[in-house]
Design a protein around this motif. Structure first.
Motif, short mmCIF file in Angstrom:
data_model
loop_
_atom_site.label_atom_id
_atom_site.label_comp_id
_atom_site.label_asym_id
_atom_site.label_seq_id
_atom_site.Cartn_x
_atom_site.Cartn_y
_atom_site.Cartn_z
N ILE A 130 0.82 -1.21 0.00
CA ILE A 130 0.00 0.00 0.00
C ILE A 130 0.86 1.27 0.00
O ILE A 130 0.72 2.12 -0.87
CB ILE A 130 -0.99 0.00 1.19
CG1 ILE A 130 -1.98 -1.18 1.03
CG2 ILE A 130 -1.75 1.33 1.27
CD1 ILE A 130 -2.91 -1.38 2.20
N CYS A 131 1.78 1.40 0.96
CA CYS A 131 2.51 2.67 1.08
C CYS A 131 3.94 2.58 0.54
O CYS A 131 4.64 3.58 0.49
CB CYS A 131 2.53 3.13 2.54
SG CYS A 131 3.59 2.14 3.59
N SER A 132 4.38 1.39 0.18
CA SER A 132 5.73 1.10 -0.33
C SER A 132 6.85 1.40 0.66
O SER A 132 8.02 1.43 0.31
CB SER A 132 5.98 1.75 -1.69
OG SER A 132 6.35 3.08 -1.54
N VAL A 162 1.23 -6.05 3.72
CA VAL A 162 0.97 -4.63 4.04
C VAL A 162 1.14 -4.40 5.54
O VAL A 162 1.00 -5.33 6.34
CB VAL A 162 -0.45 -4.20 3.61
CG1 VAL A 162 -0.63 -4.31 2.11
CG2 VAL A 162 -1.51 -5.00 4.33
N HIS A 163 1.45 -3.16 5.92
CA HIS A 163 1.48 -2.78 7.33
C HIS A 163 0.09 -2.97 7.94
O HIS A 163 -0.91 -2.69 7.27
CB HIS A 163 1.82 -1.29 7.48
CG HIS A 163 3.23 -0.94 7.16
ND1 HIS A 163 3.57 -0.14 6.10
CD2 HIS A 163 4.39 -1.26 7.79
CE1 HIS A 163 4.89 0.01 6.09
NE2 HIS A 163 5.41 -0.65 7.09
N ASN A 164 0.02 -3.34 9.20
CA ASN A 164 -1.28 -3.41 9.87
C ASN A 164 -1.97 -2.06 9.83
O ASN A 164 -3.17 -1.97 9.57
CB ASN A 164 -1.11 -3.84 11.34
CG ASN A 164 -0.58 -5.26 11.44
OD1 ASN A 164 -0.67 -6.04 10.47
ND2 ASN A 164 -0.01 -5.60 12.58
N SER A 165 -1.19 -0.98 10.04
CA SER A 165 -1.79 0.36 10.06
C SER A 165 -2.33 0.73 8.68
O SER A 165 -3.36 1.36 8.56
CB SER A 165 -0.77 1.38 10.54
OG SER A 165 0.37 1.34 9.71
N CYS A 166 -1.63 0.31 7.61
CA CYS A 166 -2.09 0.62 6.25
C CYS A 166 -3.37 -0.15 5.93
O CYS A 166 -4.29 0.39 5.32
CB CYS A 166 -1.01 0.28 5.22
SG CYS A 166 0.36 1.45 5.25
N SER A 167 -3.41 -1.41 6.34
CA SER A 167 -4.59 -2.20 6.06
C SER A 167 -5.80 -1.67 6.82
O SER A 167 -6.91 -1.59 6.30
CB SER A 167 -4.27 -3.67 6.34
OG SER A 167 -5.18 -4.24 7.22
ZN ZN Z 1 2.25 0.49 4.57
#
Ligand code: ZN
Length: 287
Positions: A253-255, A269-274
């Motif tokens: 998501i955020c690379s 993906v990061h937990n925060s991004c998901s």
């Molecule tokens: Zn991320």
């Protein structure tokens, strides 16, 4: 509690920790010998906030650091993570922060780390083709690294420019590092790029990290690397990635990097991004 139930973490006081302040950080102009410099300092002189352990608690902090792109972003980073500790890093004998931390020194570490990470990523992907624009074989026995920093992008550059966004390094010549010519194939980019990463990390970490020996609760003697400051800790994180002691993958998501060192799962993906994506979807459907 038997020894097996005890934590296997190194014993507390041997681990590196760092202070965060309770105040926001601000930039102040200061005059030194007739020149004006911008210095970062905590607004109210630095009320104590809390201690934290950057290496264990924030293994991805270096990936946040090199993306800082304005004095405001730097001030927010400092409010969350504390000083870089430039006074300790530069081995001045005054108390860290007595005169604040100059903007140009923050910027020079940010730029250098950006360059090193771009090259390290290409080295770890064995992308010889992409590395070719950075590595210049000027003569059979003179190999140079050259790049130009263009905002978030780092591009290879063959010319020798005189400005702060240009970075070059002689990697090997007849008088310096000539043993490499026995190993490198003429015109290759991967070997010289690895040497660039090694030279840059050696310079960044010189006299900045002390080995310590910790005895874990099972009685095993283990290595621990203790940095002199936050900026040394950030460079140590890059070093650990380079030698393969830590592993990262880039979030879909955020690379940005995710620490996958301990992870045997296929987290993408990061937990925060998901969570953020789920919230956005929820708002679209219900908002
Ligand atoms: Zn991320």
């Amino acid at each position: 509690m038997n020894s097996r139930e005890k934590s296997e973490e190194p014993i507390e006081e041997t681990r590196f920790d760092w202070v965060r302040f309770a105040d926001p950080f601000i930039w102040r102009d200061k005059s030194i010998n007739g020149l004006t410099w911008q210095f970062l300092e905590p607004e109210e002189g630095g009320k104590y906030g809390s201690n934290y352990r950057p290496l264990e608690e924030k293994p991805e902090l270096f990936d946040e650091f090199w993306r800082l792109d304005s004095p405001e972003a730097i001030a927010r980073f400092a409010a969350e993570n504390g000083w870089l500790g430039l006074a300790a890093y530069n081995q001045f004998d005054n108390f860290p922060g007595e005169f604040g931390e100059p903007l140009h020194q923050w910027m020079s570490h940010i730029k250098e780390m950006k360059v090193v990470l771009v090259i390290l990523d290409l080295v770890q992907a064995s992308d010889s083709e992409a590395l070719r624009e950075f590595i210049h074989w000027d003569q059979p026995e003179l190999v140079r690294f050259g790049c130009r920093i263009d905002g978030e992008r780092v591009r290879g550059c063959d010319k020798q420019l005189r400005n702060a966004n240009f970075r070059q390094e002689v990697l090997a010549s007849r008088d310096f590092g000539s043993q490499n010519f026995k190993v490198w194939q003429k015109g290759e980019s991967l070997g010289p790029a690895k040497r660039f990463v090694a030279m840059a990390l050696d310079k960044a970490l010189h006299k900045q990290v002390s080995p310590r020996l910790v005895v874990d609760p099972k009685g095993t003697m283990k290595a621990y690397y203790y940095p002199s400051s936050l900026i040394a800790a950030l460079w140590l994180q890059v070093y650990k990635q380079a030698i393969g002691e830590t592993r990262f993958r880039k979030c879909d998501i955020c690379s940005r990097r995710m620490d996958t060192t301990e992870n045997r799962t296929n987290k993408k993906v990061h937990n925060s991004c998901s969570l953020r994506m789920r919230m956005q979807r929820y708002r679209r459907v219900n908002g």
